[in-house]
Motif scaffolding. Structure first.
Motif, PDB file in Angstrom:
ATOM      1  N   GLU A 163     -69.570  76.546  90.838  1.00  0.00           N
ATOM      2  CA  GLU A 163     -68.192  76.670  91.320  1.00  0.00           C
ATOM      3  C   GLU A 163     -67.436  77.729  90.525  1.00  0.00           C
ATOM      4  OE1 GLU A 163     -67.172  75.405  94.003  1.00  0.00           O
ATOM      5  OE2 GLU A 163     -68.863  74.046  94.340  1.00  0.00           O
ATOM      6  N   GLN A 164     -67.696  77.801  89.223  1.00  0.00           N
ATOM      7  CA  GLN A 164     -67.048  78.813  88.388  1.00  0.00           C
ATOM      8  C   GLN A 164     -67.508  80.221  88.765  1.00  0.00           C
ATOM      9  OE1 GLN A 164     -68.158  75.921  87.384  1.00  0.00           O
ATOM     10  NE2 GLN A 164     -66.758  74.987  85.904  1.00  0.00           N
ATOM     11  N   ILE A 165     -68.798  80.366  89.003  1.00  0.00           N
ATOM     12  CA  ILE A 165     -69.342  81.680  89.370  1.00  0.00           C
ATOM     13  C   ILE A 165     -68.761  82.143  90.700  1.00  0.00           C
ATOM     14  CG2 ILE A 165     -71.443  82.958  89.954  1.00  0.00           C
ATOM     15  CD1 ILE A 165     -72.975  80.984  88.145  1.00  0.00           C
ATOM     16  N   ILE A 166     -68.733  81.249  91.677  1.00  0.00           N
ATOM     17  CA  ILE A 166     -68.204  81.598  93.003  1.00  0.00           C
ATOM     18  C   ILE A 166     -66.720  81.938  92.906  1.00  0.00           C
ATOM     19  CG2 ILE A 166     -67.705  80.679  95.310  1.00  0.00           C
ATOM     20  CD1 ILE A 166     -70.313  79.011  94.999  1.00  0.00           C
ATOM     21  N   ALA A 167     -65.994  81.185  92.093  1.00  0.00           N
ATOM     22  CA  ALA A 167     -64.562  81.452  91.925  1.00  0.00           C
ATOM     23  C   ALA A 167     -64.332  82.828  91.321  1.00  0.00           C
ATOM     24  CB  ALA A 167     -63.928  80.375  91.040  1.00  0.00           C
ATOM     25  N   MET A 168     -65.125  83.191  90.322  1.00  0.00           N
ATOM     26  CA  MET A 168     -64.984  84.508  89.697  1.00  0.00           C
ATOM     27  C   MET A 168     -65.254  85.632  90.691  1.00  0.00           C
ATOM     28  SD  MET A 168     -66.802  83.744  86.007  1.00  0.00           S
ATOM     29  CE  MET A 168     -66.826  85.446  85.470  1.00  0.00           C
ATOM     30  N   LYS A 169     -66.301  85.481  91.481  1.00  0.00           N
ATOM     31  CA  LYS A 169     -66.643  86.502  92.477  1.00  0.00           C
ATOM     32  C   LYS A 169     -65.526  86.646  93.503  1.00  0.00           C
ATOM     33  CE  LYS A 169     -70.980  88.210  92.057  1.00  0.00           C
ATOM     34  NZ  LYS A 169     -71.375  89.622  92.203  1.00  0.00           N
ATOM     35  N   GLU A 201     -58.454  76.878  88.129  1.00  0.00           N
ATOM     36  CA  GLU A 201     -57.964  76.246  86.898  1.00  0.00           C
ATOM     37  C   GLU A 201     -58.181  74.730  86.909  1.00  0.00           C
ATOM     38  OE1 GLU A 201     -54.439  79.333  85.521  1.00  0.00           O
ATOM     39  OE2 GLU A 201     -53.947  77.677  86.880  1.00  0.00           O
ATOM     40  N   LYS A 202     -58.376  74.154  88.096  1.00  0.00           N
ATOM     41  CA  LYS A 202     -58.586  72.709  88.212  1.00  0.00           C
ATOM     42  C   LYS A 202     -60.052  72.314  88.094  1.00  0.00           C
ATOM     43  CE  LYS A 202     -54.499  72.187  91.130  1.00  0.00           C
ATOM     44  NZ  LYS A 202     -53.983  71.913  92.501  1.00  0.00           N
ATOM     45  N   LEU A 203     -60.946  73.315  88.039  1.00  0.00           N
ATOM     46  CA  LEU A 203     -62.365  73.003  87.904  1.00  0.00           C
ATOM     47  C   LEU A 203     -62.616  72.376  86.529  1.00  0.00           C
ATOM     48  CD1 LEU A 203     -63.992  76.215  89.433  1.00  0.00           C
ATOM     49  CD2 LEU A 203     -63.868  73.939  90.472  1.00  0.00           C
ATOM     50  N   PRO A 204     -63.380  71.306  86.473  1.00  0.00           N
ATOM     51  CA  PRO A 204     -63.613  70.629  85.195  1.00  0.00           C
ATOM     52  C   PRO A 204     -64.611  71.387  84.319  1.00  0.00           C
ATOM     53  CG  PRO A 204     -64.885  69.562  86.924  1.00  0.00           C
ATOM     54  CD  PRO A 204     -64.041  70.603  87.607  1.00  0.00           C
ATOM     55  N   VAL A 205     -64.509  71.158  83.018  1.00  0.00           N
ATOM     56  CA  VAL A 205     -65.503  71.696  82.085  1.00  0.00           C
ATOM     57  C   VAL A 205     -66.811  70.951  82.322  1.00  0.00           C
ATOM     58  CG1 VAL A 205     -66.136  71.940  79.657  1.00  0.00           C
ATOM     59  CG2 VAL A 205     -63.759  72.298  80.375  1.00  0.00           C
ATOM     60  N   VAL A 206     -67.893  71.702  82.453  1.00  0.00           N
ATOM     61  CA  VAL A 206     -69.201  71.096  82.710  1.00  0.00           C
ATOM     62  C   VAL A 206     -69.849  70.712  81.388  1.00  0.00           C
ATOM     63  CG1 VAL A 206     -71.464  71.402  83.795  1.00  0.00           C
ATOM     64  CG2 VAL A 206     -69.437  72.499  84.793  1.00  0.00           C
ATOM     65  N   LYS A 207     -70.223  69.465  81.263  1.00  0.00           N
ATOM     66  CA  LYS A 207     -70.830  68.995  80.020  1.00  0.00           C
ATOM     67  C   LYS A 207     -72.086  69.783  79.693  1.00  0.00           C
ATOM     68  CE  LYS A 207     -69.530  64.206  79.144  1.00  0.00           C
ATOM     69  NZ  LYS A 207     -70.050  62.823  78.992  1.00  0.00           N
ATOM     70  N   HIS A 230     -72.118  72.861  78.837  1.00  0.00           N
ATOM     71  CA  HIS A 230     -71.927  74.286  79.162  1.00  0.00           C
ATOM     72  C   HIS A 230     -70.542  74.741  78.696  1.00  0.00           C
ATOM     73  CE1 HIS A 230     -75.588  74.456  81.663  1.00  0.00           C
ATOM     74  NE2 HIS A 230     -75.267  73.204  81.944  1.00  0.00           N
ATOM     75  N   GLU A 231     -70.177  74.280  77.503  1.00  0.00           N
ATOM     76  CA  GLU A 231     -68.854  74.590  76.974  1.00  0.00           C
ATOM     77  C   GLU A 231     -68.672  76.098  76.736  1.00  0.00           C
ATOM     78  OE1 GLU A 231     -70.708  72.090  75.991  1.00  0.00           O
ATOM     79  OE2 GLU A 231     -69.463  70.364  76.576  1.00  0.00           O
ATOM     80  N   GLU A 232     -69.734  76.780  76.291  1.00  0.00           N
ATOM     81  CA  GLU A 232     -69.619  78.224  76.020  1.00  0.00           C
ATOM     82  C   GLU A 232     -69.294  78.991  77.298  1.00  0.00           C
ATOM     83  OE1 GLU A 232     -72.236  81.990  74.245  1.00  0.00           O
ATOM     84  OE2 GLU A 232     -73.029  79.945  74.142  1.00  0.00           O
ATOM     85  N   GLU A 233     -70.020  78.674  78.377  1.00  0.00           N
ATOM     86  CA  GLU A 233     -69.753  79.336  79.652  1.00  0.00           C
ATOM     87  C   GLU A 233     -68.344  78.998  80.145  1.00  0.00           C
ATOM     88  OE1 GLU A 233     -72.363  77.535  78.957  1.00  0.00           O
ATOM     89  OE2 GLU A 233     -74.203  78.653  79.443  1.00  0.00           O
ATOM     90  N   SER A 234     -67.919  77.761  79.895  1.00  0.00           N
ATOM     91  CA  SER A 234     -66.582  77.348  80.322  1.00  0.00           C
ATOM     92  C   SER A 234     -65.493  78.116  79.572  1.00  0.00           C
ATOM     93  CB  SER A 234     -66.404  75.842  80.102  1.00  0.00           C
ATOM     94  OG  SER A 234     -67.269  75.105  80.941  1.00  0.00           O
ATOM     95  N   GLU A 235     -65.719  78.399  78.292  1.00  0.00           N
ATOM     96  CA  GLU A 235     -64.758  79.175  77.517  1.00  0.00           C
ATOM     97  C   GLU A 235     -64.639  80.595  78.066  1.00  0.00           C
ATOM     98  OE1 GLU A 235     -62.536  78.497  75.070  1.00  0.00           O
ATOM     99  OE2 GLU A 235     -63.015  76.410  75.578  1.00  0.00           O
TER     100      GLU A 235
END
Length: 284
Positions: free
Chosen positions: A185-191, A230-236, A238-243
């Protein structure tokens, strides 16, 4: 700019290659054919975005129009020339594969053909203008300038159409390719936000024929995309990618503020375009 684009490419690569350890959610299973089609869509999409950044550079188009408006010989800028593009890439985008529907293929081919034709005519008109200037002839100069005003809008519109056609299709393709990736979801959002930012830069650049309503819609679209991201949760696990994702969102927020400040002036300004394009391209 190349360095900044490379940074984002690395970020996306890190996210896409992230380990799938941790709690797993139920995922949709796709057939090998669907996966192959999705891969072809993303290859075409990435080729298109790379080509569209170079085939028509908004800064150069405005520089050409500004030079032609002088109607007299002034110091020439060395960068005012038809940008070089890859023949391989330009050939590939004119041949969208069966992974796209027939209507989509036709629309892509039509928009790319019109984009390339308009680009060639734009710079041909400019070269003819320079010849008239050298010969100290003024007849026909106004017609060439007016023609290039129209061609600048056609080029911008073709680019925008291609962005709008490909963006939702690419998002669906990414969902197929990243089905088991926990940070998909984070990758798709960035694209998606990157494409919208390119659209905003493209639309704001219409110095001579503004399209304020469409620009405002794209600004609103980016705001909605950012709010959802911004509402996407941090994935357990994968904190580094979330940062890194949070940093991308912060920079996107900064881009939005710059664009909104520029729009409040209700008129185009070269210095605002420079800030918008430089900051935006630094993110995407």
């Amino acid at each position: 700019m190349g360095k900044n684009l490379l940074v984002l490419s690395v970020w996306v690569s890190v996210l896409m290659l992230a380990s799938c350890v941790g709690s797993k959610k139920e995922t949709v299973t796709y057939t090998p054919e669907e996966i192959a089609d999705a891969g072809q869509v993303m290859k075409y999409y990435d080729t298109s975005l790379a080509l569209l950044k170079n085939v028509v550079k908004e800064r150069d188009v405005n520089a050409v129009l500004g030079y032609m408006e002088q109607k007299t010989e002034v110091p020439m800028f060395s960068y005012i020339m038809s940008p070089v593009i890859s023949k391989k890439d330009s050939a590939e985008v004119m041949l969208p594969g069966e992974c796209f529907g027939a209507d989509v293929r036709q629309n892509l081919i039509q928009n790319y053909a019109e984009l390339f034709q308009s680009r060639n005519q734009f710079y041909a008109n400019f070269n003819k203008y320079l010849s008239l200037l050298k010969e100290k002839k003024t007849e026909g100069m106004v017609d060439l300038l007016n023609d290039n005003y129209e061609l600048s809008v056609v080029m911008s519109e073709c680019k925008q159409n291609i962005f709008d056609i490909l963006s939702p299709i690419a998002s669906n393709a990414q969902r197929v390719l990243l089905a088991e990736n926990p940070v998909k979801e984070q990758i798709i959002a960035m694209k998606s936000m990157s494409t919208t930012m390119q659209s905003i830069i493209n639309l704001y650049a219409r110095k001579h024929v503004e399209d304020k309503s469409r620009l405002d819609l794209k600004i609103m679209e980016l705001r909605l995309q950012l709010d959802a991201a911004e509402k996407l949760p941090v994935v357990k696990g994968h904190e580094e990618e979330s940062e890194k994702f949070k940093d991308f969102l912060s920079k996107t927020e900064g881009f939005l503020k710059i664009v909104q400040d520029a729009r409040q002036k209700n008129s185009y300004a070269d210095e605002d375009f420079e800030e918008i394009s430089s900051y935006g391209l630094g993110i995407i």
